[in-house]
Design a protein around this motif. Structure first.
Motif, mmCIF file in Angstrom:
data_model
loop_
_atom_site.group_PDB
_atom_site.id
_atom_site.type_symbol
_atom_site.label_atom_id
_atom_site.label_comp_id
_atom_site.label_asym_id
_atom_site.label_seq_id
_atom_site.Cartn_x
_atom_site.Cartn_y
_atom_site.Cartn_z
ATOM 1 N N GLU A 50 1.051 -1.272 0.405
ATOM 2 C CA GLU A 50 -0.173 0.004 -0.498
ATOM 3 C C GLU A 50 0.735 1.175 -0.259
ATOM 4 O O GLU A 50 0.722 1.826 -0.351
ATOM 5 C CB GLU A 50 -0.793 0.157 1.075
ATOM 6 N N ALA A 51 1.799 1.560 0.649
ATOM 7 C CA ALA A 51 3.215 2.522 0.783
ATOM 8 C C ALA A 51 3.904 2.307 -0.469
ATOM 9 O O ALA A 51 3.215 3.682 -0.655
ATOM 10 C CB ALA A 51 4.181 2.352 1.894
ATOM 11 N N THR A 54 0.580 4.094 -2.886
ATOM 12 C CA THR A 54 0.899 5.578 -3.001
ATOM 13 C C THR A 54 1.352 6.068 -3.165
ATOM 14 O O THR A 54 1.115 7.808 -3.168
ATOM 15 C CB THR A 54 0.180 5.617 -0.751
ATOM 16 N N GLY A 57 1.153 6.732 -7.186
ATOM 17 C CA GLY A 57 -1.032 7.500 -7.155
ATOM 18 C C GLY A 57 -1.104 6.358 -8.149
ATOM 19 O O GLY A 57 -2.420 6.685 -8.888
ATOM 20 N N GLN A 59 -3.594 2.791 -7.521
ATOM 21 C CA GLN A 59 -5.053 2.301 -6.667
ATOM 22 C C GLN A 59 -4.328 0.803 -6.054
ATOM 23 O O GLN A 59 -4.294 -0.023 -7.009
ATOM 24 C CB GLN A 59 -5.774 2.483 -7.502
ATOM 25 N N SER A 217 -5.137 11.146 -10.708
ATOM 26 C CA SER A 217 -5.503 8.867 -11.038
ATOM 27 C C SER A 217 -6.982 9.610 -11.864
ATOM 28 O O SER A 217 -7.091 10.415 -11.512
ATOM 29 C CB SER A 217 -6.361 8.001 -9.193
#
Length: 217
Positions: A50-51, A54, A57, A59, A217
């Motif tokens: 997840e890091a 993120t 940018g 999903q 995004s």
């Protein structure tokens, strides 16, 4: 400012052993699943993914509409254990010869990718043998290193001599090297392609590293 002196340094990150340039990023949200670890380590691995997602940018998703999970992590102690995983031979062609080859090489890990009809990453499989140095590495560092290496299709030797992570003074765990973080962010810029086989792509990445990256995004 870029931490790379010139585009050639970026080119090497996506160059194969045969000298060809090959780049790909994910073309869909990432839905990870982890096998062979306890709940605490599972959350560590998913947190690392997840890091990095993120940072890019990109999903994440709970499920992939076609595959259910499109990013699979397998942790184990012996390569032969993979032969007992149900249906894995359907996802990984020639699984038995691959396991034999990895076992003979005393390999610590292996990654395999699938691509969609646009040559973007559709799925990834990460196999990690918890033995030797890997067994002593902090779970956070191991998870972050693997998350970085599945975020893009890197060249064969991209991190052969230098890890994508660095240990900061006074810290017990490693962090992502800023130049690698910059490449990931630039690679997911909405104006950049999801696939490239021409080294001019490295020039475009280098240009984006000269100024702050803005992802949309």
């Amino acid at each position: 400012m870029s931490l790379f002196a010139d585009p050639a340094e970026i080119k090497t990150l996506f160059t194969r052993q045969d000298g060809s340039y090959a780049f790909a990023r994910w073309g869909r949200p990432i839905a990870p699943i982890v096998f062979g670890v306890d709940d605490a380590t599972l959350q560590t691995v998913k947190g690392a993914v997840e890091a990095v997602v993120t940072l890019a940018g990109h999903q994440m998703a709970e499920t992939d509409p076609e595959l259910g999970s499109n990013l699979m992590f397998f942790f184990f102690r012996d390569w032969a254990e993979l032969l007992d995983v149900p249906d894995l031979d359907r996802m990984i062609p020639d699984l038995a010869p691959l396991v034999e080859r990895l076992n003979k090489a005393d390999a610590a890990h292996y990654r395999a990718f699938r691509f969609d009809d646009q040559n973007a990453i559709q799925a990834a499989f990460v196999f990690i043998r918890i033995a030797g140095a890997a067994a002593k590495q902090p779970a956070e560092d191991l998870a972050l290193s693997q998350a970085v290496q599945i975020m893009l299709m890197w060249g064969d030797q991209a991190f052969a001599t230098k890890s994508p992570l660095a240990l900061m003074p006074g810290q017990n765990s490693a962090v992502l090297r800023p130049e690698i973080a910059g490449v990931i962010a630039a690679a997911y810029d909405r104006m950049m392609p999801s696939f490239a086989d021409d080294s001019s792509h490295a020039l475009r990445l280098f240009a984006r590293l000269q100024a702050p990256i803005v992802n949309q995004s």
